[in-house]
Every structure is written in C-alpha cells, then in structure tokens.
Design a protein around this motif. Sequence first.
Motif, mmCIF file in Angstrom:
data_model
loop_
_atom_site.group_PDB
_atom_site.id
_atom_site.type_symbol
_atom_site.label_atom_id
_atom_site.label_comp_id
_atom_site.label_asym_id
_atom_site.label_seq_id
_atom_site.Cartn_x
_atom_site.Cartn_y
_atom_site.Cartn_z
ATOM 1 N N GLY A 5 0.735 -2.646 -7.042
ATOM 2 C CA GLY A 5 0.617 -2.178 -8.422
ATOM 3 C C GLY A 5 1.401 -3.058 -9.374
ATOM 4 O O GLY A 5 2.015 -4.052 -8.991
ATOM 5 N N PRO A 44 -6.789 -1.430 -14.418
ATOM 6 C CA PRO A 44 -7.123 -1.732 -13.016
ATOM 7 C C PRO A 44 -8.161 -2.857 -12.889
ATOM 8 O O PRO A 44 -8.389 -3.359 -11.792
ATOM 9 C CB PRO A 44 -7.676 -0.401 -12.491
ATOM 10 N N LYS A 86 -2.960 -5.505 -6.236
ATOM 11 C CA LYS A 86 -3.688 -4.306 -5.796
ATOM 12 C C LYS A 86 -2.830 -3.449 -4.869
ATOM 13 O O LYS A 86 -2.822 -2.221 -4.966
ATOM 14 C CB LYS A 86 -4.985 -4.697 -5.104
ATOM 15 N N LYS A 87 -2.096 -4.100 -3.977
ATOM 16 C CA LYS A 87 -1.294 -3.373 -2.990
ATOM 17 C C LYS A 87 -0.061 -2.723 -3.616
ATOM 18 O O LYS A 87 0.242 -1.562 -3.344
ATOM 19 C CB LYS A 87 -0.854 -4.340 -1.882
ATOM 20 N N ALA A 102 -3.753 -11.458 -6.461
ATOM 21 C CA ALA A 102 -4.643 -10.302 -6.637
ATOM 22 C C ALA A 102 -4.366 -9.251 -5.559
ATOM 23 O O ALA A 102 -4.306 -8.053 -5.843
ATOM 24 C CB ALA A 102 -6.099 -10.746 -6.589
ATOM 25 N N ARG A 103 -4.186 -9.700 -4.334
ATOM 26 C CA ARG A 103 -3.899 -8.771 -3.232
ATOM 27 C C ARG A 103 -2.578 -8.055 -3.464
ATOM 28 O O ARG A 103 -2.478 -6.840 -3.288
ATOM 29 C CB ARG A 103 -3.884 -9.530 -1.913
ATOM 30 N N TYR A 148 -7.433 -6.787 -11.184
ATOM 31 C CA TYR A 148 -7.760 -7.230 -9.823
ATOM 32 C C TYR A 148 -9.146 -7.871 -9.780
ATOM 33 O O TYR A 148 -9.339 -8.948 -9.209
ATOM 34 C CB TYR A 148 -7.670 -6.036 -8.863
ATOM 35 N N ARG A 149 -10.127 -7.217 -10.399
ATOM 36 C CA ARG A 149 -11.498 -7.736 -10.385
ATOM 37 C C ARG A 149 -11.605 -9.081 -11.095
ATOM 38 O O ARG A 149 -12.324 -9.975 -10.652
ATOM 39 C CB ARG A 149 -12.453 -6.732 -11.012
#
Length: 195
Positions: free
Chosen positions: A160, A88, A157-158, A153-154, A91-92
């Motif tokens: 997966g 995870p 995150k949204k 990135a969005r 994303y960061r």
Amino acid sequence: MNMQQQIQQPETGYLPGDMALWYFLCAELGVFALLIAGSALVRISHPDLFQSGMAVLHPLAGVINTLALISGSYCVARAVICVRHQSPLAYRFFIATALTGMIYISVKLWEYQSLLSDGYSLHYDAFFTFYFLATFFHFMHVVAGVVIVLIYARALKKNGRNENSISHSESVAAYWHMVDLVWIVLFPALYFMRG
C-alpha cells in the motif's frame, strides 16, 4: 492548505524523487551525450557511411518503439498522479508502463535479429558500431526500467501507500522519462537525419 492539497500540488521548485537518482540520471545522460557526440563526428567525416547504414534500418520499428516509450511516459506520469491522490489505479498505470517497455524490448529484439541475420553487426562499420552500442546501451536501460517499474508496482500493491510512496513513484517516473528522452534523441539521429 490541507494535507490533501499539499499532496496534489507539489511546491514550486520541488525536485521530484530522490536526489541521488538525479545524480545518476545526469551521469547516464552524460554517457549518452558522449555516444551521440562521437557519432556526430563520424557522421561529419563519413556521411556516405551513415547514409548507407540508415538505409538498412527499419524506420517502422523505430516509430513503434517511439510510440511505445511515449505511451509509457504518459502511463508512468498518470501513475504518479494516482499515487499522490491515493488512487488504486496507480498499480494499473505502472503495469501499463511496463507493458509499453515490453513492446519496445520485443520490437528491438526483432530488429537486432533481423540486422544480425543480414550480416550487420557491431563490427560491420562505424555506423553499425555506433548503432549497436547506443541502442543496446539504451535497450538495457529499458529492460532495467521495466524491472524497476514491476518491482515498485508489486511493492505498492502489496504494502500500500506510505509516506515514501510519492518520492519513490517520482523516482521511478524520472528514470522512465530519462530513458524516453534519450530515445527521442536517438530515434531521429539513427533513422531519419540525413547527411
């Protein structure tokens, strides 16, 4: 070899990302190569013009931007590794990449404003014509890179990770690395290479 090992270690000879993107990147590198070659010809015929133009630039701004883009390349590489490992943290790292690009954009806008307020523009002389054309073309690539990284990135995150995530993340990283590579050539050519 299990699926997890295949994800972690791409096969030898593997070209990361999308093939169409590589054609685009080669074309973009060709445009930058023409700009730099044209600059070299003018530099050879007018070395004093380049010396005086370089004396006006802000080397510290160039150093900050170089460090920002190199940091962004590190972050985007880490993001790809995280995507491969289904971490995870991907994303960061993509967000960190975008932030380094925003540092570059902020510093470059300050530098443009400073030069323009001192009377230097695209039409000032051959050095500043090259400087503004090359750096603005590169600037727009950084802006596009930040937008691409944020959009990806969005989406990551949204939605997966899916079967295309590795290829997409590698394409994003390849674009970012191209932008970084061009700056690594432009930076010394503009700020430090004397006559």
